[in-house]
Design a protein around this motif. Structure first.
Motif, PDB file in Angstrom:
ATOM      1  N   THR A 566       0.531  -1.506  -0.293  1.00  0.00           N
ATOM      2  CA  THR A 566       0.174   0.319  -0.366  1.00  0.00           C
ATOM      3  C   THR A 566       0.723   1.171  -0.133  1.00  0.00           C
ATOM      4  O   THR A 566       0.522   2.348  -0.886  1.00  0.00           O
ATOM      5  CB  THR A 566      -0.934  -0.132   1.299  1.00  0.00           C
ATOM      6  N   SER A 588      -3.576  -4.941  -1.874  1.00  0.00           N
ATOM      7  CA  SER A 588      -4.181  -3.903  -0.955  1.00  0.00           C
ATOM      8  C   SER A 588      -5.877  -3.519  -0.339  1.00  0.00           C
ATOM      9  O   SER A 588      -6.165  -4.610   0.804  1.00  0.00           O
ATOM     10  CB  SER A 588      -3.594  -2.186  -0.661  1.00  0.00           C
ATOM     11  N   ALA A 589      -6.761  -3.655  -1.200  1.00  0.00           N
ATOM     12  CA  ALA A 589      -7.992  -3.455  -0.766  1.00  0.00           C
ATOM     13  C   ALA A 589      -8.657  -4.749  -1.624  1.00  0.00           C
ATOM     14  O   ALA A 589      -9.439  -5.107  -0.310  1.00  0.00           O
ATOM     15  CB  ALA A 589      -8.638  -3.101  -2.554  1.00  0.00           C
ATOM     16  N   SER A 612      -5.158   0.710   2.777  1.00  0.00           N
ATOM     17  CA  SER A 612      -6.072   0.591   1.478  1.00  0.00           C
ATOM     18  C   SER A 612      -6.977   2.405   0.975  1.00  0.00           C
ATOM     19  O   SER A 612      -6.926   2.658   0.012  1.00  0.00           O
ATOM     20  CB  SER A 612      -7.348  -0.575   1.461  1.00  0.00           C
TER      21      SER A 612
END
Length: 659
Positions: A566, A588-589, A612
């Motif tokens: 991230t 990351s999400a 995120s």
């Protein structure tokens, strides 16, 4: 797939539907209590759990070779009860087979809905449904509404449901990040106490024990409130009242914290899932904080790290400032422990614990624990950001000793040389490089800590002589630069080390920490996570230089830490590398939803979830806080058409749309 207006997570949305992953992802929490989404009738691989934030057991750390100042005791968050389990009988038959399960996490309203079909040996099918939530209105309560319905028979159904104490089950897989969290609690009436730490809580549990004849298609419902209180205080609540309040609280949460992504429905769900868990696991009482795995699993023993200040607090400061204040207040609560730790090690001021629950250092491996003294500056940075965004000078002045004491530590720990003010024998964020001199991130953050302390002292008209020394040390701080490579050295020795042989390292040997001795790792140019690049994310001073450093360090970074990608994503956005930024942000999400780290079973990756948010707001939206205003810029990758979000600045909500 989900549309941007949906806030629902189902089994179809997750990349790994192993039982323990499901238990983590669909867990419910409220900052005090966390409950894993385990099966009603447990199966072999199930890992049920109920956790109470800041409730821990301690035991002595046993060293083969001890030394002065080593951490003395482990602290482990206790896995208390299985709140989900039941005993069912259909016409006297208890050997039931699970034929179907459905889970639906209603993130919009903070509710978990589960549906199971159980079949007896004679083919009789019973539908078992439960709606549950960890109450945000009364954080003592985990509430459940249970429904039973015979599908293809009329007969006698017997149900027993009460919490079961968790028994210790050893994991045969080697992983130093996980430790069994079960202990035998001492019980006296409704009071439970840990044997060693002598911490106690009280319970008030509703139970179900009934047997009745039911007709096919008939639905019978039961409400249960499981309550845990440190003070032995309980309120009279009903399921309906708590549910109504839960929905109201989550409506306000989404109004202030939601992020709308147009153009990528997968990322939209991933981001909302992350924000949901961030809201659920944050401590609210000033005496608890945010565990690395939230309240969803046993990973990292429920410890609090620097993750809170650097990865989680920006989200809370900008969207939930009251929660941010509670998380910061925890550091004031543990300041005496930090002062005692600094004194124990022979230094002035305060040194906050690297990993802890009650404020005492619990990291048995000091090169990757106590030596990460940058946590002092991380905490000061978080207070500074809170003041900048909220404008609450009074809160900062009430907690000024944290800023002053950390500055006193830096002044004592560092020293002046011909090159300036240097800081030696530290470990920066990159835990694959330990005990080095002049880690760039540490020095940069310490410099900011010293400047902030001097500024605060001038404003409050206190500590005049000290503040001048803090200002001078900050100004003289040594920040290295290699003129030949045109690179910012991570530390004094990093650039002369042998690069890691990535080409001949098998994929199955990552993360490196599980397959190589620290001595093997430390002698090489290899990073576990963003280090110098994290400093560049926080202090964007020279875009051209940041680009050179990005190109140098990223190929050397394993991203073995969930905290890494991230940060590289945010910096990629800042320097116009939009394709790379999107790649990093996407992972990351969806890290936990797709189990990209392979260990979601141990609990959520909380810091990554906060990361995120950073990727979207600091990265794609280019957010900067300058003096009395917020500034954004369009750094959206082509995959995302627009971004809409709300921030709270100086007590007022502002809505932004990018793209």
């Amino acid at each position: 797939m989900v549309t941007i207006n949906e806030y629902t997570l189902t089994l179809a949305d997750i990349g790994n539907d192993a039982l323990q992953n499901i238990e983590t992802l669909f867990a419910q929490a409220n900052g005090a209590i966390g409950v894993r989404a385990s099966l009603p009738i447990p199966e072999k691989d199930s890992k049920p759990g109920t956790f109470l934030n800041a409730f821990y057991e301690s035991h002595d750390i046993v060293y083969g070779e001890n030394a002065y100042g080593y951490a003395k005791k482990h602290q482990t968050m206790v896995n208390l009860f299985d709140f989900k389990c039941i005993q069912l009988m259909i016409d006297g038959d208890s050997e039931l087979t699970l034929k179907k399960k459905e889970l639906s996490l209603d993130m919009k309203n903070g509710l978990l809905n589960e549906s199971y079909l159980y079949e007896s040996q004679s083919g009789k099918i019973l539908e078992y449904q439960v709606e549950s939530f960890a109450s945000h209105f009364d954080r003592r309560v985990y509430a459940q509404r249970i429904s039973l319905k015979p599908v293809n028979f009329s007969g006698v159904v017997k149900i027993n449901k009460e919490p079961q104490a968790i028994r210790s089950v050893k994991d045969s897989i080697f992983d130093p990040r996980v430790k069994d969290a079960s202990v035998q609690l001492h019980q006296s009436g409704n009071k439970y106490t840990t044997p060693n730490s002598k911490r106690s809580f009280y319970v008030k549990f509703d139970s179900i024990a009934t047997e009745q004849f039911m007709n096919a298609g008939e639905v019978v419902m039961y409400d249960q409130l499981y309550q845990i209180s440190i003070e032995n205080e309980f309120y009279d609540n009903t399921y309906e009242l708590l549910k109504m309040k839960q929905i109201e609280i989550f409506e306000k949460f989404w109004q202030s914290s939601d992020i709308v992504i147009e153009g990528d429905t997968i990322l939209q769900k991933g981001v909302r899932f992350n924000l949901y868990h961030l809201f659920n696991s944050a401590g609210r009482d000033g005496c608890s904080n945010f565990s690395a795995k939230g309240l969803t699993g046993e990973g990292y023993e429920g410890h609090y790290f620097w993750d809170t200040e650097m990865y989680l607090l920006p989200f809370f400061i900008y969207t939930q400032p009251d929660i941010a204040k509670s998380l910061l207040s925890y550091r004031e609560y543990t300041l005496p422990n930090a002062q005692a730790r600094a004194k124990e090690l022979g230094f002035k001021g305060a040194l906050f614990a690297w990993r802890t629950i009650n404020g005492d250092e619990t990291s048995a491996y000091y090169p990757a624990g106590t030596a990460q003294i940058h946590i002092n500056a991380d905490i000061a940075y978080a207070f500074q950001l809170f003041e900048r965004v909220t404008g609450e000078e009074e809160f900062i002045e009430q907690n000024c000793e944290i800023i002053f004491e950390t500055a006193r530590f830096w002044l004592d720990y560092g020293f002046y040389s011909q090159r300036g003010f240097e800081i030696h024998e530290v470990t920066g964020p990159d835990e694959y490089t330990a005990l080095v001199n002049n880690n760039y991130y540490t020095n940069k953050m310490a410099q900011n800590n010293l400047y902030y302390a001097a500024e605060l002292a001038r404003r409050m008209e206190v500590n005049k002589e000290e503040s001048e020394k803090w200002q001078a040390a900050g100004k003289a701080m040594f920040l290295g630069f290699d003129s030949d490579l045109q690179v910012t050295p991570q530390d004094d020795s990093f650039l002369i080390k042998e690069p890691w042989d990535f080409k001949n390292t098998p994929k199955e040997n990552f993360p490196l920490l599980l397959h190589y001795h620290p001595m093997k790792i430390y002698k090489h140019q290899v990073l576990k996570q963003a280090d110098t690049i994290l400093a560049h994310m926080l202090y964007s001073e020279n875009e051209e230089q940041i680009g050179r450093d990005f190109d140098f360090y990223e190929p050397l970074t394993t991203h073995d830490s969930s905290l890494s990608k991230t940060i590289y994503g945010v910096v990629a956005s800042k320097i116009g590398r939009h394709e790379q930024a999107y790649h990093f942000f996407r992972e990351s999400a969806t890290m936990d939803l797709e189990d990209l780290q392979g260990n979601a079973a141990h609990g959520i990756h909380a810091a990554n979830m906060g990361g995120s948010w950073l990727g979207l707001i600091y990265g794609f939206a280019g957010l900067r806080c300058e003096k009395d205003k917020l500034i954004t810029s369009n750094q959206l990758p082509k995959e995302i058409k627009s971004l809409k979000f709300t921030l709270t600045f100086r007590g007022k909500q502002q809505t932004f749309k990018i793209g």
